[in-house]
Enzyme design. Structure first.
Site, PDB file in Angstrom:
ATOM      1  N   HIS A 157       0.848  -1.214   0.106  1.00  0.00           N
ATOM      2  CA  HIS A 157      -0.004  -0.186  -0.097  1.00  0.00           C
ATOM      3  C   HIS A 157       0.741   1.219  -0.028  1.00  0.00           C
ATOM      4  O   HIS A 157       0.508   2.230   0.351  1.00  0.00           O
ATOM      5  CB  HIS A 157      -0.973   0.025   1.047  1.00  0.00           C
ATOM      6  CG  HIS A 157      -1.625  -1.314   1.477  1.00  0.00           C
ATOM      7  ND1 HIS A 157      -3.081  -1.458   1.105  1.00  0.00           N
ATOM      8  CD2 HIS A 157      -1.054  -2.133   2.373  1.00  0.00           C
ATOM      9  CE1 HIS A 157      -3.272  -2.608   1.274  1.00  0.00           C
ATOM     10  NE2 HIS A 157      -2.266  -3.385   1.995  1.00  0.00           N
ATOM     11  N   SER A 278      16.340  21.844 -15.460  1.00  0.00           N
ATOM     12  CA  SER A 278      15.002  22.598 -15.358  1.00  0.00           C
ATOM     13  C   SER A 278      15.557  23.899 -16.061  1.00  0.00           C
ATOM     14  O   SER A 278      16.978  24.486 -15.655  1.00  0.00           O
ATOM     15  CB  SER A 278      14.296  22.883 -14.539  1.00  0.00           C
ATOM     16  OG  SER A 278      13.748  24.089 -14.490  1.00  0.00           O
ATOM     17  N   LYS A 284      16.775  21.633 -10.061  1.00  0.00           N
ATOM     18  CA  LYS A 284      16.159  20.164 -10.556  1.00  0.00           C
ATOM     19  C   LYS A 284      17.005  19.283 -11.200  1.00  0.00           C
ATOM     20  O   LYS A 284      17.843  19.819 -11.990  1.00  0.00           O
ATOM     21  CB  LYS A 284      15.000  20.638 -11.312  1.00  0.00           C
ATOM     22  CG  LYS A 284      13.910  21.466 -10.753  1.00  0.00           C
ATOM     23  CD  LYS A 284      13.139  20.560 -10.025  1.00  0.00           C
ATOM     24  CE  LYS A 284      12.145  19.856 -10.474  1.00  0.00           C
ATOM     25  NZ  LYS A 284      10.836  20.723 -11.040  1.00  0.00           N
ATOM     26  N   GLU A 291      10.160   9.044 -16.398  1.00  0.00           N
ATOM     27  CA  GLU A 291       8.750   9.320 -16.794  1.00  0.00           C
ATOM     28  C   GLU A 291       8.353   8.923 -18.218  1.00  0.00           C
ATOM     29  O   GLU A 291       7.212   8.551 -18.519  1.00  0.00           O
ATOM     30  CB  GLU A 291       8.575  10.910 -16.981  1.00  0.00           C
ATOM     31  CG  GLU A 291       8.857  11.334 -15.185  1.00  0.00           C
ATOM     32  CD  GLU A 291       9.151  12.782 -15.312  1.00  0.00           C
ATOM     33  OE1 GLU A 291      10.346  13.390 -15.486  1.00  0.00           O
ATOM     34  OE2 GLU A 291       8.028  13.603 -15.351  1.00  0.00           O
TER      35      GLU A 291
END
Ligand code: ARG
Length: 459
Positions: A157, A278, A284, A291
């Protein structure tokens, strides 16, 4: 002008839009190598069976090889009015060898031709996907061996459940990929029957030798029913289904990498090679490759769904609907290939952050099950009662804002008077994972053995 290949009964050519909707050359030109291979096998068989004279066979063979050279050299001109790869190759062949080219299509149709070409393409692609999946397995098994003892939280979970080892987590994906590879091979084995010679749908009256063409093209045997031969796209569906399941596996791992590389988790570090910066936020390091692997599962599953819907309800035998099998199949299997390559690169460079992982492994009362097991083993409590006692101790520790190992013996004994100092040994995460020696369990000794076994088997 009406079509040169089939325009005998047509007075005029197709409408502009008809040509646009009908043409597949824009995407099936990638089947050129398979198409020429199929034609070479077919014409050789026509010669051997005495259906074509030897000089025509020789002229056609030489012509097909020149066409192949032109395509490989990039000098071949693809024209939309020639519809598809089959007619494009034949048209150029005619320019090169003259009227003998017209004999190549004896005892054959574009229907059995396209089914053969697609099978050859899918078969080659399945073979290379299998290899790529093996490369990823190898990278994971090597990571697993290096990190057989690195502890991390195991989740259910997405809540801290029990400590596991990083190597064990890597090996979970090695198992999934083993099943993926099994599915690629199953699909390949079932696919490996040759449709060539089924002709348009009914077979042919020429004395062709379908076993000869099947074996020349590396198929196990010819397909047994001519209608099924030209109407079947199961091989594409099965390959897309296998690809979809594999893509789902990769998307799960990709999701973990995205979560684990966040500042909040900080479990692992991806290399500069697989992250991006970024343009506005200098701090970043974005896990774009992960992704995109997560996202590409969408188009792969989409291609499977798309082709299932195209095939659903199609009457036998061939319908032009089936031309829609190509773009999705090409795109999806290529996308999976890219995902496997990107994942392999990410895994090779991946650096688990052992200190953070170990700390996280101990938080969230992850060794509560070890405590309950100790109560069962050492004090003879029934597991349900041990579970209850442990629950009270977790409650007490949580009320104080401390870990289980930080409760004093006196506090422990309030919940169960027979608890002794020895209990503290099982509350450490290293002890916890080391004790999980059941077959398939997370203990470092198991992980090392499994990782070594995989590395040997993968060669
Ligand atoms: N381009 C077609 C396809 O991909 C080839 C088969 C055409 N057959 C026909 N009967 N029009 O499906």
């Amino acid at each position: 002008m009406s079509n040169r290949m089939w325009g005998g009964r047509f007075a005029s050519g197709p409408a502009e839009i008809m040509e646009e909707i009908n043409a597949s050359i824009g995407f099936d030109k990638r089947l050129a190598p398979q198409d020429i291979r199929g034609s070479l096998a077919h014409v050789a068989m026509l010669g051997q069976a005495g259906i074509l004279p030897a000089e025509d066979v020789a002229a056609i063979e030489a012509g097909l090889k020149s066409v192949r050279d032109e395509i490989e050299a990039g000098t071949f001109v693809f024209k939309r009015e020639l519809e598809d790869i089959h007619m494009s190759v034949e048209s150029r062949l005619t320019e090169i060898v003259g009227t003998a080219a017209g004999r190549l299509h004896t005892a054959r149709s574009r229907n059995d031709q396209v089914a053969t070409d697609m099978k050859l393409w899918v078969r080659d692609t399945l073979d290379s996907l299998d290899q790529q999946a093996a490369d990823l397995q190898r990278a994971l098994a090597e990571k697993a061996l290096t990190h057989a003892e690195t502890v991390m939280p195991g989740f259910t979970h997405l809540q801290s459940a029990q400590p596991v080892t990083f190597g064990h987590h890597c090996l979970a994906y090695v198992e999934m990929l083993a099943r993926d590879r099994g599915r690629f091979r199953d699909a390949r084995a079932r696919l490996n029957e040759c449709p060539l010679g089924a002709a348009a749908l009914a077979g042919t009256s020429f004395p062709i030798d379908r076993h000869a063409t099947a074996s020349a093209l590396g198929f196990d045997r010819p397909t047994a029913n001519s209608l099924d031969s030209v109407a079947d796209r199961d091989f594409a569906l099965e390959s897309l289904a296998a690809a979809s399941i594999c893509a789902v596996h990769l998307s799960r791992f990709a999701e973990e990498l995205v979560v684990w590389t966040s500042a909040q988790f900080n479990f692992v570090r991806l290399s500069d090679g697989y992250t991006t910066g970024s343009s506005i936020m200098p701090q970043k390091r974005n896990p774009d490759a992960a992704e995109l692997v997560r996202a590409k599962s969408g188009r792969i599953i989409g291609a499977l769904t798309g082709l299932l819907v195209v095939m659903k309800g199609l009457p036998l035998a061939y319908s032009k609907d089936m031309q829609e099998d190509k773009e999705g199949t090409f795109d999806a299997l290529q996308a999976l290939s890219l995902c496997l390559a990107a994942m392999t690169g990410m895994v090779k460079d991946l650096e688990p952050n052992a200190a953070v992982l170990s700390q996280a492994a101990g938080s969230g009362y992850a060794t509560a099950t070890d405590l309950a097991d100790w109560l069962v083993r050492e004090l003879g409590l029934p597991f349900r009662q041990a579970h209850h006692v442990t629950g009270r101790l977790v409650g007490a520790a949580s009320a104080k804002g401390v870990g289980l190992e930080e409760l004093s013996l006196a506090e422990m004994q309030e919940a169960e008077p027979r608890i002794t100092e020895a209990v503290y040994a099982v509350l450490g995460v290293e002890n916890s994972v080391a004790s999980r020696t059941s077959y398939g369990g997370t203990a470092p000794v198991n992980v090392r053995k499994q990782a070594q076994g995989w590395i040997e088997r993968l060669g």
